[in-house]
Design a protein around this motif. Structure first.
Motif, short mmCIF file in Angstrom:
data_model
loop_
_atom_site.label_atom_id
_atom_site.label_comp_id
_atom_site.label_asym_id
_atom_site.label_seq_id
_atom_site.Cartn_x
_atom_site.Cartn_y
_atom_site.Cartn_z
N SER A 1 0.86 -1.19 0.00
CA SER A 1 0.00 0.00 0.00
C SER A 1 0.89 1.24 0.00
O SER A 1 2.11 1.14 0.07
CB SER A 1 -0.88 0.00 1.24
OG SER A 1 -0.06 -0.04 2.37
N HIS A 2 0.26 2.41 -0.04
CA HIS A 2 0.99 3.68 -0.11
C HIS A 2 1.49 4.12 1.27
O HIS A 2 0.72 4.18 2.21
CB HIS A 2 0.03 4.74 -0.70
CG HIS A 2 0.60 6.11 -0.67
ND1 HIS A 2 1.51 6.55 -1.60
CD2 HIS A 2 0.39 7.14 0.17
CE1 HIS A 2 1.83 7.79 -1.34
NE2 HIS A 2 1.16 8.17 -0.26
N PHE A 3 2.81 4.32 1.40
CA PHE A 3 3.36 4.80 2.67
C PHE A 3 3.65 6.29 2.63
O PHE A 3 3.55 6.98 3.62
CB PHE A 3 4.66 4.06 3.01
CG PHE A 3 4.43 2.63 3.39
CD1 PHE A 3 3.90 2.33 4.63
CD2 PHE A 3 4.74 1.60 2.51
CE1 PHE A 3 3.68 1.02 4.99
CE2 PHE A 3 4.52 0.29 2.87
CZ PHE A 3 3.99 -0.02 4.10
N GLY A 4 4.11 6.76 1.49
CA GLY A 4 4.40 8.19 1.37
C GLY A 4 5.85 8.52 1.13
O GLY A 4 6.17 9.64 0.74
N PHE A 5 6.75 7.54 1.39
CA PHE A 5 8.16 7.93 1.21
C PHE A 5 8.58 8.03 -0.26
O PHE A 5 9.68 8.43 -0.56
CB PHE A 5 9.13 7.07 2.04
CG PHE A 5 9.10 5.60 1.75
CD1 PHE A 5 9.71 5.10 0.60
CD2 PHE A 5 8.50 4.72 2.63
CE1 PHE A 5 9.72 3.75 0.35
CE2 PHE A 5 8.49 3.36 2.38
CZ PHE A 5 9.10 2.87 1.24
N GLU A 6 7.65 7.70 -1.14
CA GLU A 6 7.95 7.90 -2.58
C GLU A 6 8.01 9.41 -2.88
O GLU A 6 8.51 9.82 -3.93
CB GLU A 6 6.89 7.23 -3.44
CG GLU A 6 5.52 7.83 -3.24
CD GLU A 6 4.43 7.21 -4.10
OE1 GLU A 6 4.71 6.17 -4.71
OE2 GLU A 6 3.33 7.74 -4.14
N CYS A 7 7.50 10.22 -1.94
CA CYS A 7 7.51 11.68 -2.16
C CYS A 7 8.81 12.32 -1.68
O CYS A 7 8.95 13.54 -1.71
CB CYS A 7 6.35 12.34 -1.42
SG CYS A 7 4.78 11.72 -1.95
N LEU A 8 9.74 11.50 -1.17
CA LEU A 8 11.00 12.07 -0.66
C LEU A 8 11.71 12.99 -1.67
O LEU A 8 12.14 14.08 -1.30
CB LEU A 8 11.96 10.94 -0.23
CG LEU A 8 11.77 10.43 1.18
CD1 LEU A 8 12.67 9.24 1.44
CD2 LEU A 8 12.04 11.52 2.20
N PRO A 9 11.83 12.56 -2.95
CA PRO A 9 12.49 13.47 -3.91
C PRO A 9 11.78 14.82 -4.01
O PRO A 9 12.44 15.85 -4.11
CB PRO A 9 12.42 12.71 -5.24
CG PRO A 9 12.27 11.28 -4.85
CD PRO A 9 11.49 11.27 -3.56
N THR A 10 10.44 14.80 -3.95
CA THR A 10 9.69 16.06 -4.03
C THR A 10 10.04 16.96 -2.85
O THR A 10 10.20 18.17 -2.99
CB THR A 10 8.16 15.76 -4.02
OG1 THR A 10 7.94 14.58 -4.75
CG2 THR A 10 7.37 16.91 -4.58
N GLN A 11 10.15 16.31 -1.66
CA GLN A 11 10.54 17.09 -0.48
C GLN A 11 11.87 17.78 -0.71
O GLN A 11 12.05 18.96 -0.40
CB GLN A 11 10.70 16.16 0.74
CG GLN A 11 9.40 15.74 1.37
CD GLN A 11 9.69 14.91 2.61
OE1 GLN A 11 10.63 15.20 3.33
NE2 GLN A 11 8.89 13.90 2.85
N LEU A 12 12.81 17.00 -1.27
CA LEU A 12 14.15 17.55 -1.51
C LEU A 12 14.10 18.72 -2.49
O LEU A 12 14.72 19.76 -2.26
CB LEU A 12 15.08 16.47 -2.08
CG LEU A 12 15.70 15.53 -1.08
CD1 LEU A 12 16.56 14.49 -1.79
CD2 LEU A 12 16.56 16.29 -0.07
N VAL A 13 13.30 18.53 -3.56
CA VAL A 13 13.19 19.59 -4.58
C VAL A 13 12.62 20.85 -3.93
O VAL A 13 13.17 21.94 -4.08
CB VAL A 13 12.30 19.11 -5.76
CG1 VAL A 13 11.95 20.27 -6.68
CG2 VAL A 13 13.02 18.02 -6.53
N ASN A 14 11.52 20.68 -3.17
CA ASN A 14 10.89 21.85 -2.55
C ASN A 14 11.84 22.57 -1.60
O ASN A 14 11.92 23.79 -1.59
CB ASN A 14 9.63 21.43 -1.79
CG ASN A 14 8.54 21.01 -2.75
OD1 ASN A 14 8.61 21.34 -3.93
ND2 ASN A 14 7.57 20.25 -2.27
N ARG A 15 12.54 21.77 -0.83
CA ARG A 15 13.51 22.34 0.11
C ARG A 15 14.59 23.14 -0.62
O ARG A 15 14.92 24.26 -0.23
CB ARG A 15 14.22 21.23 0.87
CG ARG A 15 13.88 21.20 2.29
CD ARG A 15 14.44 19.97 2.95
NE ARG A 15 13.89 19.89 4.26
CZ ARG A 15 14.57 20.22 5.35
NH1 ARG A 15 15.81 20.58 5.26
NH2 ARG A 15 14.00 20.16 6.53
#
Ligand code: GDP
Length: 413
Positions: free
Chosen positions: A19-33
């Motif tokens: 199922s979906h955990f959310g850590f697939e969004c880690l790159p997006t976090q990095l980009v936003n940061r």
């Protein structure tokens, strides 16, 4: 019992998530940061006056970073540092451009590249000092370490000048060097190819280390691009009409050279490598390779080491204690030496004062003796004078008496 790390790795199981955990969004976090933090890039342009450094930087960033015209009459080489805030869409870039001024215009060639070395080292030192602080603020620290050095080679068509080799050799372990043939429109296509291969063989013969393009993203491109070194570039801020389009280029009596046309020069390849594909790699190389090298040399010079004389690892704590003790002992030695010197000086001064005092005393005694002798002499003279006066009055009285006697005798007669 400490677990064996190898065994531990063997025990790690790979699981496919159901199922979906959310850590697939880690790159997006990095980009936003990263976007929020902003990017910074520091370029050093080294090359003789008038080779088109300012024009190329303006062409690269399609902006007019206003500059005064450079002169050939500086008595020594200087560095002009300017920082600009640029924005492309919503991506902010803090660009620092450092340019040599008066480079190659003096007879003493060593003095031409020393300021460049000093500048590179000063930026590493500033970063190291920040790193070593107890309260450091590396997050908002303006990192001024140079990420790339664009080395401008004069389009002579023959070979590199000795100054080019000397400079590149002395900075190649401190910065990522990308060599450029400046004003490449001065050479014909075939001359350019020969000139490029001459330059590359000279650089290789002299063991000069150039920036190695990262092969992570696109191996084929990287290989092609490495083969392109040195880039033959042309700069221009002029807009020229080609057909119905306005392009940046240089207008000649025989035609138009389009700066952004890959058949005319390597400008676009340089811009893509510098800004689109390799900027992060240039920054990483600066930190992981050049800065690490500076840092380890500097710390070794300060007496730090990772292994002791017995080739056993030394902990930072032990080293710190040893250095502290060494420093403390040295301070004590110096304090003792200072004390001794001070005592010696005091003794010398005391002896000098005593001598001076004795001399003064002798002088005083001598003067006193002279004065007393003078007084005695005067007393003697006074006494003699008084006796003479008494004798005089006595004689005078006797003569007066004898005169009166004589007068009386005459009257009687
Ligand atoms: P800098 O002293 O190295 O910064 O050189 P500038 O950028 O001030 O350029 C000096 C002169 O060379 C100017 O007149 C530019 O128009 C000219 N110039 C700059 N780039 C090129 C080029 O690629 N080709 C030619 N032919 N001239 C250029």
């Amino acid at each position: 019992l400490t677990p064996d790390p190898l065994k531990q790795n063997e025990n790690i199981r790979c699981l496919t998530t159901l199922s979906h955990f959310g850590f697939e969004c880690l790159p997006t976090q990095l980009v936003n940061r990263s976007i929020h933090k902003g990017f910074s890039f520091n370029i050093l342009c080294v090359g003789e006056t008038g080779l088109g450094k300012t024009t190329l930087i303006n062409t690269l960033f399609n902006t007019n970073l206003k500059e005064n015209k450079s002169s050939h009459f500086y008595s020594k080489v200087g560095l002009k540092v300017k920082t600009y805030e640029l924005q492309e869409r919503n991506i902010p870039l803090k660009l620092t451009v450092v340019k040599t001024v008066g480079y190659g215009d003096q007879i003493n060639k060593e003095a031409s590249y020393q300021p460049v070395i000093d500048y590179l080292d000063a930026q590493f030192e500033a970063y190291l000092q920040e790193e070593l602080k107890i309260k450091r603020s590396l997050i908002d620290y303006h990192d001024s370490r140079i990420h790339v050095c664009l080395y401008f080679i004069a389009p002579t068509g023959h070979s590199l000048k000795s100054l080019d080799l000397l400079t590149m050799k002395s900075i190649d372990r401190k910065v990522n060097i990308i060599p450029l043939i400046a004003k490449a429109d001065a050479l014909s296509k075939s001359d350019l190819q020969t000139f490029k291969s001459n330059i590359m063989s000279e650089l290789i013969t002299n063991g000069i280390q150039l920036y190695q393009f990262s092969t992570d993203d696109d191996e084929a491109t990287a290989q092609v691009n490495t083969g392109l070194l040195p880039f033959a570039v042309v700069g221009s801020m002029e807009e020229v009409k080609v057909g119905k389009r306005m392009v940046r280029g240089r207008h000649y009596p025989w035609g138009v050279l389009q700066v952004e046309n890959e058949n005319h020069c390597d400008f676009v390849k340089l811009r893509d490598l510098l800004l689109c594909t390799n900027m992060e790699d240039l920054k990483e190389q600066t930190h992981n390779q050049h800065y690490e090298c500076y840092r380890s040399n500097r710390l070794q010079k300060l007496g730090f080491t990772d292994v002791g004389p017995d080739n056993q690892p030394v902990s930072f704590q032990e080293m710190y204690e040893a250095k502290r003790k060494e420093f403390h002992d040295q301070c004590q030695r110096e304090e003792e030496e200072l004390k001794q010197t001070f005592m010696q000086r005091v003794k010398e001064k005391e002896a000098t004062f005593k001598d001076a005092e004795k001399e003064l005393q002798d002088k005083f005694e001598h003067l006193k003796r002279i004065q007393q002798e003078e007084i005695l002499k005067l007393e003697e003279e006074r006494r003699k004078l008084e006796e003479e006066i008494i004798d005089f009055y006595k004689t005078k009285a006797a003569s007066e008496t004898s005169q009166t006697q004589a007068c009386t005798n005459v009257k009687k007669e």
